[in-house]
Design a protein around this motif. Structure first.
Motif, PDB file in Angstrom:
ATOM      1  N   GLN A   1       2.639 -19.494 -18.757  1.00 48.07           N
ATOM      2  CA  GLN A   1       1.506 -19.812 -18.442  1.00 48.07           C
ATOM      3  C   GLN A   1       1.208 -20.808 -16.987  1.00 48.07           C
ATOM      4  N   MET A   2       2.098 -21.732 -17.057  1.00 49.57           N
ATOM      5  CA  MET A   2       2.307 -22.591 -15.793  1.00 49.57           C
ATOM      6  C   MET A   2       2.832 -21.733 -14.769  1.00 49.57           C
TER       7      MET A   2
ATOM      8  N   ARG B   1       2.630 -18.454 -14.388  1.00 49.18           N
ATOM      9  CA  ARG B   1       1.931 -17.182 -13.768  1.00 49.18           C
ATOM     10  C   ARG B   1       0.702 -17.619 -12.811  1.00 49.18           C
ATOM     11  N   THR B   2       0.329 -19.127 -13.015  1.00 50.45           N
ATOM     12  CA  THR B   2      -0.563 -19.625 -11.920  1.00 50.45           C
ATOM     13  C   THR B   2      -0.049 -19.919 -10.702  1.00 50.45           C
ATOM     14  N   LEU B   3       1.206 -19.844 -10.696  1.00 51.86           N
ATOM     15  CA  LEU B   3       1.633 -19.920  -9.051  1.00 51.86           C
ATOM     16  C   LEU B   3       1.688 -18.355  -8.380  1.00 51.86           C
TER      17      LEU B   3
END
Length: 278
Positions: free
Chosen positions: A125-126, A128-130
């Protein structure tokens, strides 16, 4: 004692006459909405051609549709467009397979196991936000300027949407179905194989469509990285010589490839999910 045959014969007649015939939509009426969908694209192309013919849209800004078609025809004849198409298609295929393997494995591990969700889901999840297109400088440092960063970029664009939809599809399995399978004596493996994974198929196919669209978007950017072949290389060369017609040809090929792969997945979806229509 006599038995009246009239009542016996009347029952099947009553049963048959009580059925309401299903009215099918006329074929002409079904075709009209399909034809209406082409009105706006055709109108835009005609407007584009009119603006180019009258000089409102200069050719150094954007070539006319007729010029674009003629340039595409010549590129097909000399083989340059076909060669570029095959190179780009192979890059998407390899990158898609790599991304699908990573996203599928992580999605299964996170969706089927509580511990897997605790360990796998937070870092995914961390990451994929990039914006994965912003990882290009890092990929170049890691893999150089050859084929590897292009494949890694496509794989990253595929892995995250496929992971999210597979994970969501598994977690949204109906608990009543799982309980019924447990009561019937299904083992954990049988519950996963016959209940959980089939329930996750619709959501996974949605993720597959999104992943394919992102794969082509990633390739467009990836082929700008020191490419010596492919549609992106063709577009870069055309940009250097201000050939807007060739640039548009390359963009049209990208769009057609994206639409074709999406149509293939939609066809697969209709075939696999026929039980939903029934």
């Amino acid at each position: 004692m006599s038995i009246s045959t009239a009542g016996v014969v009347a029952r099947p007649e009553t049963a048959t006459t009580s059925r309401t015939p299903v009215r099918q939509q006329p074929r002409k009426q079904r075709r009209l909405p399909d034809l209406a969908r082409w009105l706006s694209p055709v109108g835009l192309i005609l407007l584009w051609q009119a603006a180019s013919s009258t000089g409102v849209l200069p050719p150094d800004k954007l070539a006319s549709p007729l010029t674009v078609f003629e340039s595409g025809y010549h590129l097909v004849l000399d083989g340059s467009l076909v060669d570029a198409f095959l190179v780009s298609l192979s890059r998407v295929a390899v990158g898609f397979v790599l991304g699908a393997l990573v996203g599928g494995v992580l999605g299964l591990a996170s969706g089927l196991s509580r511990w897997g969700e605790r360990l796998v889901d937070p870092p995914v999840q961390m990451l994929r936000t990039l914006p994965h297109l912003g990882l290009i400088p890092l990929f170049i440092l890691w893999f150089g300027i050859g084929e590897e960063p292009k494949l890694a970029l496509v794989a990253a664009g595929v892995a995250f949407p496929l992971y999210l939809n597979l994970h969501a599809g598994i977690r949204q399995t109906d608990p009543a179905l799982l309980e019924a399978a447990r009561v019937l004596g299904f083992t954990r493996f049988e519950r996963v194989a016959h209940v959980v994974l089939p329930s996750a198929v619709p959501q996974t196919l949605v993720g597959l469509r999104i992943a394919l669209g992102t794969a082509w978007l990633s390739l467009i950017v990836g082929e700008q990285i020191n490419a010596d072949a492919g549609i992106g290389f063709l577009i870069n060369n055309a940009r250097e010589f201000l050939r807007t017609d060739v640039v548009v040809v390359g963009l049209v090929v990208y769009a057609l490839l994206g639409l074709t792969t999406d149509a293939l997945v939609r066809g697969l979806e209709r075939r696999v999910l026929r039980w939903r229509a029934r």
